[in-house]
Design an enzyme around this catalytic site. Structure first.
Site, short mmCIF file in Angstrom:
data_model
loop_
_atom_site.label_atom_id
_atom_site.label_comp_id
_atom_site.label_asym_id
_atom_site.label_seq_id
_atom_site.Cartn_x
_atom_site.Cartn_y
_atom_site.Cartn_z
N CYS A 2 16.54 37.30 -13.75
CA CYS A 2 15.47 36.30 -13.71
C CYS A 2 14.07 36.90 -13.69
O CYS A 2 13.77 37.81 -12.94
CB CYS A 2 15.61 35.39 -12.51
N ARG A 27 14.86 42.47 -18.31
CA ARG A 27 15.50 42.29 -17.01
C ARG A 27 16.87 41.63 -17.16
O ARG A 27 17.67 41.64 -16.23
CB ARG A 27 14.63 41.43 -16.10
N TRP A 75 18.87 34.26 -15.46
CA TRP A 75 20.14 34.97 -15.55
C TRP A 75 21.09 34.18 -14.67
O TRP A 75 20.94 34.17 -13.45
CB TRP A 75 19.96 36.40 -15.05
N ASN A 101 13.48 32.96 -8.72
CA ASN A 101 14.37 34.11 -8.87
C ASN A 101 15.00 34.35 -7.51
O ASN A 101 14.30 34.38 -6.51
CB ASN A 101 13.54 35.33 -9.33
N GLY A 102 16.33 34.52 -7.47
CA GLY A 102 17.01 34.75 -6.18
C GLY A 102 18.11 33.73 -5.99
O GLY A 102 18.51 33.05 -6.94
N GLU A 481 28.43 59.15 -15.44
CA GLU A 481 27.25 58.56 -16.05
C GLU A 481 27.43 58.43 -17.57
O GLU A 481 27.09 57.41 -18.16
CB GLU A 481 26.00 59.39 -15.69
N LYS A 485 27.29 54.85 -19.57
CA LYS A 485 26.34 54.62 -20.68
C LYS A 485 27.09 54.09 -21.89
O LYS A 485 26.68 53.13 -22.51
CB LYS A 485 25.66 55.92 -21.09
N GLU A 488 28.60 50.42 -21.32
CA GLU A 488 27.70 49.29 -21.12
C GLU A 488 26.92 48.91 -22.38
O GLU A 488 26.58 47.75 -22.56
CB GLU A 488 26.74 49.52 -19.94
N HIS A 504 47.85 62.93 -12.15
CA HIS A 504 48.28 61.95 -11.13
C HIS A 504 48.30 60.54 -11.68
O HIS A 504 48.24 59.59 -10.92
CB HIS A 504 47.37 62.06 -9.90
N LYS A 603 18.66 44.02 -15.92
CA LYS A 603 18.02 45.28 -15.59
C LYS A 603 17.90 45.46 -14.08
O LYS A 603 18.12 46.53 -13.55
CB LYS A 603 16.62 45.32 -16.23
C1 F6R Z 1 23.17 51.47 -15.84
C2 F6R Z 1 22.19 50.89 -14.95
C3 F6R Z 1 22.66 50.32 -13.66
C4 F6R Z 1 21.64 50.64 -12.55
C5 F6R Z 1 22.06 49.91 -11.26
C6 F6R Z 1 21.12 50.23 -10.12
O1 F6R Z 1 22.58 51.97 -17.00
O2 F6R Z 1 21.02 50.85 -15.26
O3 F6R Z 1 23.93 50.76 -13.35
O4 F6R Z 1 21.61 52.02 -12.36
O5 F6R Z 1 22.06 48.54 -11.49
O6 F6R Z 1 19.81 49.83 -10.41
P1 F6R Z 1 18.58 50.42 -9.64
O7 F6R Z 1 18.48 51.88 -9.93
O8 F6R Z 1 17.41 49.64 -10.15
O9 F6R Z 1 18.85 50.18 -8.18
#
Ligand code: F6R
Length: 608
Positions: A2, A27, A75, A101-102, A481, A485, A488, A504, A603
């Site tokens: 949001c 976002r 969102w 938002n929230g 990581e 990447k 997602e 295992h 985001k």
């Molecule tokens: C993946 C990604 C998310 C954030 C997670 C934490 O690419 O961006 O997994 O890392 O949502 O977000 P922050 O760092 O803003 O707390």
């Protein structure tokens, strides 16, 4: 997650609101809407799907004349992403419009109470109760009605409010959700974050929880939740509009990957002076440091994977037990945390709901909290005892890249700094580690330059549905990581495993042609990784290895190789992750995915 914008001034509000909403697209959202106060009251337009739908419905904003308005990207949490559930929401008499938002946690009780009083609900959202409460309490003074309304709300909210009877006035209210005020000349704004405002003003006021901002074109007055005026500082934002635009790249993600050498430079350079790591923002005294017997790192998603790198490096150098915990798990555990614990909280946005909750939980148990955060003035930055900012600049692509690598760089700095202060490093080793950190920007640049074949590799591997990542120790942390990447943004199923776990269970899934990305940069365990690579090769897997530049042995088993430049072994993850980000990017591109805005993702995850 949001996004909110608000404007009051002397020009048409709608184009400014639409522009602000576009800047907040990153976002994550599934519908959008704006409400503008015109000659004949509030005019509202909402559209599910992309902002472009709203742009078309409003003829670029021309259909909504008026110089005061609010806008929102939603969102969905409560109710489907439909036009009806999109914000703004209006009171039944169309006098009040609000964006939110929230999550209003007590919305069900409030809804029942309001329905009993005759208010009609149109949407399935928790938010609509706020519009009706405002209507209930409005007696000619918007501020009073807002104060009364927020006193009834439980949960998290950033609210933007517009009233048909209060020309030129908008009110913003904040509790546990991000919201800032933009201060202009003859016009003022509010927004969820600075990206929506930076084209119009660089002067902002960060609101605290419980505060409301009463905004007209000429004035901004901030009050606490009891209505007492507050002294606020206007902060100048350091970055400009170019930082929030694509600058010739096809996607923000690619731009942000390429920005990493500079972002890391901005992060580390001010913290290394004459060969010494200087963390001025970390005010731990020697006495307090001696008192620490455990370090816990908590975060979500990629920030947690950065924290997992930190765990290996800090424990290795400082010889203190270090745990890395998912914030969403930690918040509901009964953790062994007390005043001897240093809690390191890692977050790009500084607004992640689970991370904030875990942090509050540990703080209440006595932990000292150090935050590693990118967004200045964010909730986590405000709640922490100390903050080390990552200085990555705005990160717009939903998938983090420079956010993650700058977090790792700060954790590496922190490890060396703490180890030195604890007397765990002799001069020679300390100097070598600091020197290696100083080389991070060129190291990351070389990791990019060494791999021009990544688009071709992506072409080869993009059509497979399942990919496995394997690694040991720091390679394992990096593989988590790399795998996140890939999944997602390209929507391939991808899993990261500690290579020692292969036997295992996971090995059952290895079959002919199954792609396996094997990270083999951690030299101490290279032979072990080679054995794992042989095991999967023997079962028909295709292996894309990630190995150190100059390593020839890897060709004996790997089908393809990504090379990364050599550095101090504890710091390998930085150059290792960067080509994996690029690989994910090119795979997603080959699959035609919406790279900057992957489906279902937001985001900034400001709700649980
Ligand atoms: C993946 C990604 C998310 C954030 C997670 C934490 O690419 O961006 O997994 O890392 O949502 O977000 P922050 O760092 O803003 O707390």
């Amino acid at each position: 997650m949001c996004g909110i914008v608000g404007f009051t001034g002397n020009q048409n509000a709608a184009p400014i609101l639409l522009d602000g909403l576009k800047k907040l697209e990153y976002r994550g959202y599934d519908s959008a809407g704006i409400a503008v106060l015109g000659e004949e009251g509030i005019h509202m337009v909402k559209a599910s799907g992309r902002i472009q739908n709203l742009v078309e419905k409003t003829q670029d904003g021309a259909a909504l004349p008026g110089s005061t308005g609010i806008g929102h990207t939603r969102w969905a949490t409560h109710g489907e992403p439909t036009d009806v559930n999109a914000h703004p929401h209006m009171s039944n008499d169309e006098k009040i419009a609000i964006v939110h938002n929230g999550i209003i946690e007590n919305y069900a009780q409030l809804r029942e109470e309001l329905q009993a009083k005759g208010f009609q609900f149109k949407s399935d959202t928790d938010t609509e109760v706020v519009a009706h409460l405002m209507d209930l309490y409005y007696e000619g003074d918007l501020k009073k009605a807002v104060l009364k309304t927020i006193s009834r709300l439980e949960g998290a909210y950033a609210l933007g409010i517009l009233c048909a009877e209060e020309k030129g006035r908008i009110i913003a209210a904040r509790h546990a959700a991000p919201l800032i005020v933009g201060v202009g000349i003859g016009e003022n704004y509010f927004a969820s974050d600075v990206t929506a405002l930076v084209a119009y003003t660089k002067n902002v006021i960060y609101l605290e929880d419980g505060e409301i901002a009463d905004i007209t074109p000429e004035s901004v007055t901030v009050y606490d939740s009891l209505g007492k005026a507050q002294e606020k500082t206007v902060t100048r934002i350091a970055w400009d509009i170019a930082a929030a635009e694509k600058g010739g790249y096809d996607h923000f993600m690619l731009k942000e990957i390429m920005e990493q050498p500079n972002a890391i430079k901005s992060t580390i350079e001010p913290r290394i002076k004459d060969g010494e790591v200087v963390l001025d923002d970390f005010s731990l005294t020697d006495e307090e440091l001696k008192n620490i017997n455990k370090i816990m790192i908590t975060a979500c998603g990629s920030a947690y994977y950065a924290g997992s790198v930190g765990k290996y490096v800090i424990e290795d150098l400082c010889r203190i037990p270090v745990e890395a915990d998912l914030a969403s798990e930690l918040r509901y555990r009964n953790p062994l945390v007390d005043e001897h614990t240093l809690l390191v909280v890692v977050s790009q946005s500084g607004e992640t709901a689970d991370t904030i909750a875990a942090m509050k939980e540990c703080k209440a148990r006595g932990a000292r909290v150090l935050a590693i955060v990118n967004v200045v003035g964010s909730t986590i930055a405000k709640l922490a005892d100390d903050v080390l900012y990552t200085w990555a600049g705005p990160e717009i692509a939903v998938a983090t890249t420079k956010g993650y690598t700058t977090q790792v760089a700060v954790l590496d700095l922190l490890a060396v700094y703490l180890a030195r202060r604890l007397g765990r490093l002799d001069d020679q080793r300390y100097r070598a580690l600091v020197k290696a950190i100083e080389q991070f920007p060129s190291l990351v640049q070389r990791a990019i330059d060494l791999n021009p074949n990544l688009p071709a590799l992506a072409e080869k591997y993009h059509g497979y549905n399942d990919i496995f990542f394997l690694g040991r120790n720091l390679d394992y942390a990096a593989s988590m990581e790399g795998s996140l990447k890939l999944k997602e943004i390209s929507y391939l199923h991808s899993e990261a495993y500690a290579a020692g776990e292969l036997k295992h269970g996971t090995i059952a899934l290895i079959e002919k042609d199954r792609p396996v990305i094997a990270l083999a940069c951690y030299e101490r365990l290279f032979d072990k990784m080679m054995s794992n690579i042989k095991e999967v090769k023997a079962r028909g897997a295709q292996v894309l290895a990630v190995a150190l530049e100059g390593n020839r042995q890897i060709f004996a088993e790997a089908d393809d190789v990504i090379f990364v430049p050599q550095t101090e072994p504890l710091f390998n993850t930085l150059p290792e992750v960067v080509p994996l980000q690029l690989f994910a990017y090119y795979v997603a591109r080959a699959n035609g995915c919406d790279i900057d805005k992957p489906k279902n993702l937001a985001k900034s995850v400001t709700v649980e």
